[in-house]
Design a protein around this motif. Structure first.
Motif, PDB file in Angstrom:
ATOM      1  N   ARG A 357       0.812  -1.219   0.000  1.00 43.73           N
ATOM      2  CA  ARG A 357       0.000   0.000   0.000  1.00 43.73           C
ATOM      3  C   ARG A 357       0.850   1.276   0.000  1.00 43.73           C
ATOM      4  O   ARG A 357       0.310   2.365   0.199  1.00 43.73           O
ATOM      5  N   ARG A 358       2.122   1.141  -0.254  1.00 43.23           N
ATOM      6  CA  ARG A 358       2.961   2.346  -0.320  1.00 43.23           C
ATOM      7  C   ARG A 358       2.913   2.925  -1.719  1.00 43.23           C
ATOM      8  O   ARG A 358       3.265   2.272  -2.711  1.00 43.23           O
ATOM      9  N   VAL A 359       2.484   4.169  -1.811  1.00 46.83           N
ATOM     10  CA  VAL A 359       2.351   4.877  -3.079  1.00 46.83           C
ATOM     11  C   VAL A 359       3.026   6.234  -2.930  1.00 46.83           C
ATOM     12  O   VAL A 359       2.854   6.905  -1.906  1.00 46.83           O
ATOM     13  N   THR A 360       3.771   6.645  -3.936  1.00 46.27           N
ATOM     14  CA  THR A 360       4.398   7.960  -3.914  1.00 46.27           C
ATOM     15  C   THR A 360       3.917   8.778  -5.103  1.00 46.27           C
ATOM     16  O   THR A 360       3.639   8.246  -6.177  1.00 46.27           O
ATOM     17  N   ALA A 361       3.810  10.084  -4.880  1.00 43.93           N
ATOM     18  CA  ALA A 361       3.400  10.998  -5.952  1.00 43.93           C
ATOM     19  C   ALA A 361       3.676  12.418  -5.523  1.00 43.93           C
ATOM     20  O   ALA A 361       3.558  12.771  -4.345  1.00 43.93           O
ATOM     21  N   GLU A 362       4.072  13.250  -6.472  1.00 46.24           N
ATOM     22  CA  GLU A 362       4.238  14.659  -6.196  1.00 46.24           C
ATOM     23  C   GLU A 362       2.872  15.285  -5.905  1.00 46.24           C
ATOM     24  O   GLU A 362       1.853  14.853  -6.454  1.00 46.24           O
ATOM     25  N   PRO A 363       2.817  16.299  -5.041  1.00 46.36           N
ATOM     26  CA  PRO A 363       1.541  16.937  -4.710  1.00 46.36           C
ATOM     27  C   PRO A 363       0.765  17.392  -5.942  1.00 46.36           C
ATOM     28  O   PRO A 363      -0.472  17.327  -5.969  1.00 46.36           O
ATOM     29  N   GLY A 364       1.461  17.845  -6.956  1.00 47.25           N
ATOM     30  CA  GLY A 364       0.764  18.299  -8.155  1.00 47.25           C
ATOM     31  C   GLY A 364      -0.040  17.198  -8.828  1.00 47.25           C
ATOM     32  O   GLY A 364      -1.102  17.450  -9.409  1.00 47.25           O
ATOM     33  N   ARG A 365       0.471  15.968  -8.738  1.00 46.67           N
ATOM     34  CA  ARG A 365      -0.269  14.841  -9.334  1.00 46.67           C
ATOM     35  C   ARG A 365      -1.562  14.589  -8.569  1.00 46.67           C
ATOM     36  O   ARG A 365      -2.579  14.201  -9.152  1.00 46.67           O
ATOM     37  N   LEU A 366      -1.528  14.777  -7.266  1.00 53.05           N
ATOM     38  CA  LEU A 366      -2.735  14.558  -6.469  1.00 53.05           C
ATOM     39  C   LEU A 366      -3.808  15.584  -6.801  1.00 53.05           C
ATOM     40  O   LEU A 366      -5.010  15.270  -6.792  1.00 53.05           O
ATOM     41  N   ALA A 367      -3.386  16.795  -7.103  1.00 50.59           N
ATOM     42  CA  ALA A 367      -4.352  17.820  -7.514  1.00 50.59           C
ATOM     43  C   ALA A 367      -5.041  17.410  -8.806  1.00 50.59           C
ATOM     44  O   ALA A 367      -6.243  17.633  -8.990  1.00 50.59           O
ATOM     45  N   VAL A 368      -4.288  16.792  -9.709  1.00 53.25           N
ATOM     46  CA  VAL A 368      -4.864  16.315 -10.960  1.00 53.25           C
ATOM     47  C   VAL A 368      -5.880  15.216 -10.684  1.00 53.25           C
ATOM     48  O   VAL A 368      -6.977  15.191 -11.252  1.00 53.25           O
ATOM     49  N   VAL A 369      -5.517  14.276  -9.806  1.00 49.19           N
ATOM     50  CA  VAL A 369      -6.439  13.198  -9.451  1.00 49.19           C
ATOM     51  C   VAL A 369      -7.724  13.765  -8.848  1.00 49.19           C
ATOM     52  O   VAL A 369      -8.828  13.320  -9.172  1.00 49.19           O
ATOM     53  N   ALA A 370      -7.574  14.743  -7.990  1.00 49.50           N
ATOM     54  CA  ALA A 370      -8.747  15.349  -7.342  1.00 49.50           C
ATOM     55  C   ALA A 370      -9.660  16.010  -8.367  1.00 49.50           C
ATOM     56  O   ALA A 370     -10.886  15.846  -8.322  1.00 49.50           O
ATOM     57  N   ARG A 371      -9.082  16.745  -9.301  1.00 49.14           N
ATOM     58  CA  ARG A 371      -9.903  17.396 -10.325  1.00 49.14           C
ATOM     59  C   ARG A 371     -10.583  16.375 -11.225  1.00 49.14           C
ATOM     60  O   ARG A 371     -11.754  16.538 -11.594  1.00 49.14           O
ATOM     61  N   ARG A 372      -9.837  15.333 -11.591  1.00 43.16           N
ATOM     62  CA  ARG A 372     -10.420  14.273 -12.410  1.00 43.16           C
ATOM     63  C   ARG A 372     -11.587  13.607 -11.682  1.00 43.16           C
ATOM     64  O   ARG A 372     -12.613  13.289 -12.291  1.00 43.16           O
ATOM     65  N   SER A 373     -11.421  13.387 -10.384  1.00 39.14           N
ATOM     66  CA  SER A 373     -12.468  12.730  -9.607  1.00 39.14           C
ATOM     67  C   SER A 373     -13.736  13.559  -9.563  1.00 39.14           C
ATOM     68  O   SER A 373     -14.849  13.036  -9.743  1.00 39.14           O
ATOM     69  N   VAL A 374     -13.574  14.858  -9.338  1.00 48.01           N
ATOM     70  CA  VAL A 374     -14.742  15.739  -9.278  1.00 48.01           C
ATOM     71  C   VAL A 374     -15.423  15.802 -10.636  1.00 48.01           C
ATOM     72  O   VAL A 374     -16.665  15.753 -10.735  1.00 48.01           O
ATOM     73  N   ARG A 375     -14.638  15.918 -11.685  1.00 44.83           N
ATOM     74  CA  ARG A 375     -15.226  16.036 -13.013  1.00 44.83           C
ATOM     75  C   ARG A 375     -16.011  14.779 -13.400  1.00 44.83           C
ATOM     76  O   ARG A 375     -17.119  14.870 -13.931  1.00 44.83           O
ATOM     77  N   ALA A 376     -15.431  13.614 -13.147  1.00 45.58           N
ATOM     78  CA  ALA A 376     -16.054  12.377 -13.602  1.00 45.58           C
ATOM     79  C   ALA A 376     -17.160  11.876 -12.690  1.00 45.58           C
ATOM     80  O   ALA A 376     -18.099  11.215 -13.154  1.00 45.58           O
ATOM     81  N   TRP A 377     -17.061  12.196 -11.380  1.00 50.43           N
ATOM     82  CA  TRP A 377     -17.974  11.547 -10.445  1.00 50.43           C
ATOM     83  C   TRP A 377     -18.676  12.504  -9.490  1.00 50.43           C
ATOM     84  O   TRP A 377     -19.592  12.072  -8.763  1.00 50.43           O
ATOM     85  N   GLY A 378     -18.270  13.771  -9.454  1.00 54.70           N
ATOM     86  CA  GLY A 378     -18.852  14.709  -8.494  1.00 54.70           C
ATOM     87  C   GLY A 378     -19.456  15.928  -9.151  1.00 54.70           C
ATOM     88  O   GLY A 378     -19.951  15.873 -10.270  1.00 54.70           O
TER      89      GLY A 378
END
Length: 408
Positions: A357-378
């Motif tokens: 369960r160890r995952v690494t990512a730059e903070p900027g990538r998480l912002a992209v994931v968050a925006r994608r999540s809202v657009r597709a599902w929220g």
């Protein structure tokens, strides 16, 4: 909510079950779809022999690569002459088979699958036409695709979730031979996927339903016990045997249907949508994303975020799941219970099962994931309604480590 339930999929166990079902069918022309990873495995030959035993002709189609619109359209063309489709493979292959069977009968359905929209969910109309009969033989554990009425479609760098009764296979075959070579780590991931699905539906819906809840609780407890058994066998250097793999497969299918989901919100499992986007953006295995996300997700629910689920129901369920763990040494004793806190407890459970369960990512990538999540599902869509990009990014930040080295 799910207003009612019936499961038209016929369940068959083992090769004899497949042979018996085939003996009731009039179809003679068969397309045998094989996941590239099992095309030379024993299960491929066994299924082919059973198909041809009754004088049928089986034309083999080996499927590799992701299920893109182009891929499933091409697959629909390759099964054009088949009366019956038998698909042998993991969840991705079974999803492609479902969509290809749909397009075989209704090529215009492709327009619905690829319609320009921000939503990641595609709902097929009620009464959608079906193609040839479909038999699903899963070679992995956990997805339950062989009994579900959903399929994932790779689309524009992400995934669309296609949902409709026309996608449900006509028959599903749980054959231990199909999972005989499944690595131990993937067996453990499969158990976690089943637990994730059952708990997500249970905790994400705030309403108490005594009968449905009792069944979900029992299946979750049974899943945890099976996970502990997988762990114990791995610790002893032994693979999961036929009985164990069959039991996991049974619960995997049950978690998609019946009283477990009856009258539940179809979008109760919020974690799936977030894990879907996280895995797509970072190129992760699905269960790696799930394993990373589940502890902070449960932590947020326990802390009172009602948008994600019910703290009361999570606490009640976790109190049942954290106890009665068998002794890891296999001496018949009961191990100490897992941590009382649901977030810490599920993290300890995941670690004990050996699921990474160890995952690494730059903070900027998480912002992209968050925006994608809202657009597709929220943003008004019911799957993640009420959750903003900042909420999601904060949750993801707890699941993902920043790879940036710290200066000394």
């Amino acid at each position: 909510m799910t207003p009612g339930w019936h499961c038209p999929t016929v369940m068959a166990y083992g090769g004899d079950g497949l042979a018996q079902w085939l003996g009731t069918r009039p179809e003679r022309s068969v397309a045998l779809l094989l996941d590239g990873g099992v095309a030379e495995a024993g299960i491929a030959g066994s299924v082919r022999a059973r198909i041809e035993r009754g004088g049928r002709k089986a034309r083999t189609v080996v499927v590799t690569g992701p299920g893109t619109p182009h891929a499933v359209t091409e697959l629909a063309r390759r099964i054009q002459d088949a009366d019956l489709v038998v698909a042998v493979g993991g969840g991705s292959l079974l999803d492609q088979a479902k969509l290809a069977v749909l397009l075989r009968t209704d090529p215009d359905a492709l327009g619905r699958l690829t319609v320009p929209q921000r939503s990641g969910l595609v709902l097929l109309p009620a009464g959608q036409a079906r193609g040839p009969r479909l038999v699903a033989v899963p070679t992995t554990l956990g997805t339950g695709s062989e009994l579900s009425a959903v399929a994932c479609l790779e689309y524009q760098g992400g995934k669309r979730l296609v949902m409709g009764g026309a996608l449900r296979p006509d028959a599903a075959v749980v054959d231990p031979e199909a999972t005989a070579t499944l690595p131990a780590d993937l067996v453990a991931e499969g158990v976690l996927e089943v637990l994730f699905r059952i708990c997500g539906s249970y905790v994400g819906d705030h309403r108490d339903q005594p009968t449905e809840d009792a069944l979900a609780q029992a299946l979750a407890e049974r899943t945890v016990r099976l996970g502990h058994e997988v762990r114990a066998r791995r610790a002893a250097g032994r693979a999961a045997d036929e009985r164990l793999r069959t039991e996991i497969a049974k619960i995997s299918g049950l978690s998609h249907a019946g009283w477990v989901v009856l009258n539940r919100s179809p979008y109760a499992g919020k974690g799936w949508y977030l894990a879907n986007e996280l895995s797509s953006e970072l190129g992760l295995r699905k269960m790696t994303a799930v394993a990373a996300l589940l502890p902070p997700l449960w932590g947020a629910i326990a802390a009172g975020d009602t948008r994600l689920g019910s703290a009361r129901r999570l606490d009640a369920l976790w109190r049942r799941l954290r106890t009665d763990a068998p002794d890891p040494a296999g001496q018949g004793r009961t191990a100490p219970p897992l941590p009382e806190d649901p977030a810490a407890g599920i993290a300890a459970l995941i670690d004990s099962w050996g699921v990474g369960r160890r995952v690494t990512a730059e903070p900027g990538r998480l912002a992209v994931v968050a925006r994608r999540s809202v657009r597709a599902w929220g943003a008004g869509l019911p799957m993640l309604d009420g959750l903003g990009a900042a909420d999601i990014e904060g949750l993801l930040a707890q699941a993902v480590s920043d790879p940036t080295p710290v200066a000394c």
